[in-house]
Design a protein around this motif. Structure first.
Motif, mmCIF file in Angstrom:
data_model
loop_
_atom_site.group_PDB
_atom_site.id
_atom_site.type_symbol
_atom_site.label_atom_id
_atom_site.label_comp_id
_atom_site.label_asym_id
_atom_site.label_seq_id
_atom_site.Cartn_x
_atom_site.Cartn_y
_atom_site.Cartn_z
ATOM 1 N N SER A 27 0.833 -1.204 0.000
ATOM 2 C CA SER A 27 0.000 0.000 0.000
ATOM 3 C C SER A 27 0.865 1.250 0.000
ATOM 4 O O SER A 27 1.977 1.256 0.529
ATOM 5 N N GLN A 28 0.315 2.297 -0.609
ATOM 6 C CA GLN A 28 1.005 3.584 -0.626
ATOM 7 C C GLN A 28 0.047 4.700 -0.222
ATOM 8 O O GLN A 28 -1.101 4.728 -0.658
ATOM 9 N N GLY A 29 0.534 5.605 0.631
ATOM 10 C CA GLY A 29 -0.275 6.744 1.060
ATOM 11 C C GLY A 29 0.327 8.034 0.544
ATOM 12 O O GLY A 29 1.554 8.159 0.439
ATOM 13 N N LEU A 30 -0.548 8.989 0.202
ATOM 14 C CA LEU A 30 -0.103 10.289 -0.299
ATOM 15 C C LEU A 30 -0.637 11.384 0.621
ATOM 16 O O LEU A 30 -1.810 11.377 0.992
ATOM 17 N N VAL A 31 0.249 12.326 0.990
ATOM 18 C CA VAL A 31 -0.155 13.445 1.847
ATOM 19 C C VAL A 31 0.175 14.744 1.105
ATOM 20 O O VAL A 31 1.310 15.216 1.153
ATOM 21 N N PRO A 32 -0.808 15.324 0.415
ATOM 22 C CA PRO A 32 -0.533 16.570 -0.320
ATOM 23 C C PRO A 32 -0.545 17.781 0.614
ATOM 24 O O PRO A 32 -1.470 17.947 1.410
ATOM 25 N N THR A 33 0.473 18.634 0.504
ATOM 26 C CA THR A 33 0.548 19.846 1.321
ATOM 27 C C THR A 33 1.156 20.989 0.502
ATOM 28 O O THR A 33 1.728 20.758 -0.563
ATOM 29 N N MET A 34 1.065 22.177 1.083
ATOM 30 C CA MET A 34 1.759 23.327 0.488
ATOM 31 C C MET A 34 2.967 23.718 1.332
ATOM 32 O O MET A 34 3.523 24.810 1.162
ATOM 33 N N GLY A 35 3.376 22.845 2.251
ATOM 34 C CA GLY A 35 4.534 23.151 3.083
ATOM 35 C C GLY A 35 4.182 24.057 4.251
ATOM 36 O O GLY A 35 3.010 24.211 4.588
ATOM 37 N N ALA A 36 5.223 24.662 4.872
ATOM 38 C CA ALA A 36 5.040 25.431 6.122
ATOM 39 C C ALA A 36 4.306 24.555 7.130
ATOM 40 O O ALA A 36 3.278 24.941 7.697
ATOM 41 N N LEU A 37 4.845 23.381 7.317
ATOM 42 C CA LEU A 37 4.108 22.321 8.025
ATOM 43 C C LEU A 37 4.043 22.562 9.531
ATOM 44 O O LEU A 37 4.956 23.107 10.138
ATOM 45 N N HIS A 38 2.919 22.115 10.123
ATOM 46 C CA HIS A 38 2.700 22.201 11.563
ATOM 47 C C HIS A 38 2.101 20.876 12.033
ATOM 48 O O HIS A 38 1.997 19.921 11.240
ATOM 49 N N SER A 39 1.654 20.848 13.292
ATOM 50 C CA SER A 39 1.161 19.583 13.858
ATOM 51 C C SER A 39 -0.073 19.037 13.139
ATOM 52 O O SER A 39 -0.355 17.842 13.229
ATOM 53 N N GLY A 40 -0.828 19.901 12.459
ATOM 54 C CA GLY A 40 -1.973 19.421 11.674
ATOM 55 C C GLY A 40 -1.497 18.536 10.526
ATOM 56 O O GLY A 40 -2.013 17.433 10.301
ATOM 57 N N HIS A 41 -0.480 19.009 9.819
ATOM 58 C CA HIS A 41 0.096 18.203 8.733
ATOM 59 C C HIS A 41 0.735 16.932 9.300
ATOM 60 O O HIS A 41 0.671 15.865 8.687
ATOM 61 N N ASP A 196 -5.667 26.274 23.174
ATOM 62 C CA ASP A 196 -6.753 27.233 23.404
ATOM 63 C C ASP A 196 -7.855 27.154 22.352
ATOM 64 O O ASP A 196 -8.786 27.957 22.362
ATOM 65 N N GLY A 197 -7.764 26.210 21.420
ATOM 66 C CA GLY A 197 -8.870 25.964 20.492
ATOM 67 C C GLY A 197 -8.631 26.430 19.069
ATOM 68 O O GLY A 197 -9.329 26.004 18.146
ATOM 69 N N LEU A 198 -7.647 27.307 18.847
ATOM 70 C CA LEU A 198 -7.417 27.823 17.486
ATOM 71 C C LEU A 198 -6.983 26.682 16.557
ATOM 72 O O LEU A 198 -6.036 25.948 16.869
ATOM 73 N N ALA A 199 -7.685 26.531 15.438
ATOM 74 C CA ALA A 199 -7.302 25.500 14.464
ATOM 75 C C ALA A 199 -5.937 25.865 13.884
ATOM 76 O O ALA A 199 -5.719 27.014 13.484
ATOM 77 N N LEU A 200 -5.020 24.910 13.853
ATOM 78 C CA LEU A 200 -3.684 25.205 13.321
ATOM 79 C C LEU A 200 -3.778 25.522 11.835
ATOM 80 O O LEU A 200 -4.534 24.882 11.100
ATOM 81 N N SER A 201 -3.013 26.516 11.422
ATOM 82 C CA SER A 201 -2.970 26.906 10.014
ATOM 83 C C SER A 201 -1.617 27.556 9.739
ATOM 84 O O SER A 201 -1.069 28.257 10.602
ATOM 85 N N SER A 202 -1.119 27.340 8.540
ATOM 86 C CA SER A 202 0.158 27.950 8.153
ATOM 87 C C SER A 202 0.050 29.471 8.177
ATOM 88 O O SER A 202 1.056 30.174 8.252
#
Ligand code: AMP
Length: 300
Positions: A27-41, A196-202
């Motif tokens: 099996s192979q998994g793909l994780v597409p991102t735009m970088g500037a990674l944080h704990s969400g990624h 504190d609840g803020l959704a992580l975002s780049s």
């Protein structure tokens, strides 16, 4: 570092085939991102590593989905730190192509059209955004196909991981894959938040301390709706909207409760009737210079 960086599609295919064979994987998994990674990624990567023998993450800031050239230019690029984060999660391969590799002939003439589902909510304030996003996701899903068969000669399983943070993007990617028969399973991953609840975002890095504090009203308002849904009370969206409006640094764009698949408003459930069933509370607002989105699934 065990992780390997590739920048061309040819290398990606070759390395993916090699890794599948070397690991005896299926099996192979793909994780597409735009970088500037944080704990969400990192959560996407961790889920993919737990469920697949080989995992590829992509890092590509896609010009097609940015309406504003300034926004594209100032999008953070942090490749070295991103590689370290992905390595720590056990990702095998990073595909970080330059723009010419993805769009060798310049901007593509033929694109994926997101249709009515892509024109509302985020699409309404960012025209063309989802056509650009789906076009690159279609390409990335093709690039990330397992480079060879499973060790036993059968077709390797193929999964791609998307965050529920971008609920409309997730709904659209699911529809594209179903409507156009892409051979991939789309796996949703829950939103990761700071304490504190803020959704992580780049984009959170562009908030001042004061703006970050103000931005907390988004997740508070969503939690208010969630607690009413869990208690089978009327959602009384108006009072939650008033809570957001009471924060002067926050300029609300939309706040509604919608069907999680069609993203059509569940108007009935929001007013007088006690809430039962499934829904998705979605919110978008500008806080200082930053546009933030958040959502919370309702199930009661
Ligand atoms: P981006 O790099 O912002 O395009 O995001 C890449 C992927 O990470 C998308 O599938 C996002 O939905 C997901 N993602 C971004 N932020 C979060 C978060 N806070 N929690 C979970 N997934 C996220």
């Amino acid at each position: 570092m065990a992780i390997k960086l590739v920048t061309t599609v040819a290398e990606l295919r070759k390395e993916s085939a090699r890794l599948l064979a070397e690991k005896g994987g299926s099996s192979q998994g793909l994780v597409p991102t735009m970088g500037a990674l944080h704990s969400g990624h990192a959560s996407l990567a961790r889920t993919a590593v737990a469920e697949n023998d080989v995992v590829v993450a992509t890092i590509f800031v896609n010009p097609l989905q940015f309406g504003d050239a300034v926004d594209l230019d100032r999008y953070p690029r942090t490749l070295e730190a991103d590689m370290a984060l992905l390595d720590a999660e056990g990702v095998d391969l990073v595909f970080a192509p330059d723009v010419d590799e993805v769009y060798p002939g310049g901007q593509p003439l033929v694109r994926v059209t997101s249709g009515p589902l892509g024109e509302k909510w985020e699409g309404a304030s960012r025209p063309g955004h989802f056509d650009g996003a789906l076009t690159v996701v279609a390409k990335l899903l093709h690039y990330g196909l397992p480079g060879g068969p499973a060790a036993d000669g059968t077709t390797a399983a193929y999964r791609a991981y998307f965050g529920q943070k971008d609920a409309q993007q997730l709904a659209l990617v699911k529809r594209m894959v179903a409507d156009l028969n892409f051979p991939v399973e789309i796996v949703p991953v829950p939103i990761v938040r700071s304490e504190d609840g803020l959704a992580l975002s780049s984009r959170n890095r562009f908030l001042s301390d004061q703006e970050r504090e103000a931005a907390l009203v988004l997740s508070r308002a969503l939690r208010l709706i969630e607690s009413r849904a869990n208690a089978h009370q009327p959602l009384d969206l108006d009072s939650a909207v008033a809570l957001v409006d009471s924060q002067p640094l926050v300029e609300l764009d939309y706040f509604d409760v919608v069907d999680p698949t069609t993203l059509e408003p569940l108007a009935e459930n929001c007013k007088e009737t006690p809430f039962r069933g499934e829904g998705l509370a979605i919110i978008a607002a500008k806080v200082g210079p930053v546009r933030l989105i958040d959502n919370i699934p309702l199930d009661s």
